[in-house]
Design an enzyme around this catalytic site. Structure first.
Site, PDB file in Angstrom:
ATOM      1  N   CYS A  23      34.969 101.284  31.492  1.00 32.96           N
ATOM      2  CA  CYS A  23      34.757  99.850  30.903  1.00 32.96           C
ATOM      3  C   CYS A  23      33.356  99.727  32.042  1.00 32.96           C
ATOM      4  O   CYS A  23      32.794  98.170  31.150  1.00 32.96           O
ATOM      5  CB  CYS A  23      35.361  98.829  31.631  1.00 32.96           C
ATOM      6  SG  CYS A  23      37.501  98.543  30.547  1.00 32.96           S
ATOM      7  N   HIS A  71      33.920  89.344  16.786  1.00 27.91           N
ATOM      8  CA  HIS A  71      32.717  89.743  16.373  1.00 27.91           C
ATOM      9  C   HIS A  71      31.501  89.277  16.915  1.00 27.91           C
ATOM     10  O   HIS A  71      30.500  89.030  16.547  1.00 27.91           O
ATOM     11  CB  HIS A  71      32.760  90.108  14.443  1.00 27.91           C
ATOM     12  CG  HIS A  71      33.406  90.706  14.485  1.00 27.91           C
ATOM     13  ND1 HIS A  71      35.001  90.660  13.740  1.00 27.91           N
ATOM     14  CD2 HIS A  71      33.444  91.738  13.589  1.00 27.91           C
ATOM     15  CE1 HIS A  71      35.560  91.350  13.097  1.00 27.91           C
ATOM     16  NE2 HIS A  71      34.482  92.710  13.228  1.00 27.91           N
ATOM     17  N   GLU A 129      43.772  92.426  26.173  1.00 28.25           N
ATOM     18  CA  GLU A 129      42.980  93.463  25.788  1.00 28.25           C
ATOM     19  C   GLU A 129      43.564  94.788  24.948  1.00 28.25           C
ATOM     20  O   GLU A 129      42.339  95.368  23.714  1.00 28.25           O
ATOM     21  CB  GLU A 129      42.666  94.066  27.028  1.00 28.25           C
ATOM     22  CG  GLU A 129      42.316  94.063  28.129  1.00 28.25           C
ATOM     23  CD  GLU A 129      41.590  94.819  29.026  1.00 28.25           C
ATOM     24  OE1 GLU A 129      40.535  93.981  28.691  1.00 28.25           O
ATOM     25  OE2 GLU A 129      41.830  96.199  29.513  1.00 28.25           O
TER      26      GLU A 129
END
Length: 140
Positions: A23, A71, A129
């Site tokens: 990550c 986005h 997530e």
């Protein structure tokens, strides 16, 4: 207690500065915001009689949050060189700097606070997530 629940999703990219693991690299998620609003009593008068709140109001607020982050590249303020941020701006990318590490835990609190600020009777926010992993923020 009466509880309403709604959700909305958005796609965005982030990374975790200072993290050791995958990550730490720029990557994306299909984030899902799941919100519960509740009250002990239903409204007793007016057009919203018999409701906690209007589902339309709750859905609109949650969708508004999701749309704002959709986005985008979300990054923690100070985690990128200013020249990098400027280059991304120059290329026309949608950037969202946040004053916290962009984790599901921090987003859960951020979204909770934003919805409370709108006057909604929010009791719990879950931020997924991945389809199997979420963080929850609620005030006990």
């Amino acid at each position: 207690m009466y509880i309403l629940k709604t959700s909305a999703s958005f796609d965005s990219a982030h990374f975790l500065a200072g993290y050791t693991g995958k990550c730490a690299n720029l990557h994306g998620h299909r984030w899902k915001i799941e919100v519960e609003a509740g009250q002990m009593h239903l409204q007793t008068s007016g057009e919203k009689r018999g409701m906690v709140i209007d589902f339309a109001d709750l859905k609109k607020a949650v969708k508004g949050l999701a749309d704002a982050y959709d986005h985008a590249f979300i990054y923690e303020i100070g985690s990128l060189k200013e020249t990098t941020v400027q280059a991304l701006h120059d290329e026309g990318f949608h950037l969202i700097p946040v004053p916290f590490r962009p984790t599901a835990e921090n987003f859960a609190k951020e979204f909770y606070d934003a919805l409370k600020e709108l006057g909604l009777p929010v009791i719990r926010v879950k931020v997924y997530e991945t389809p199997d992993n979420c963080a929850i923020y609620e005030v006990a």
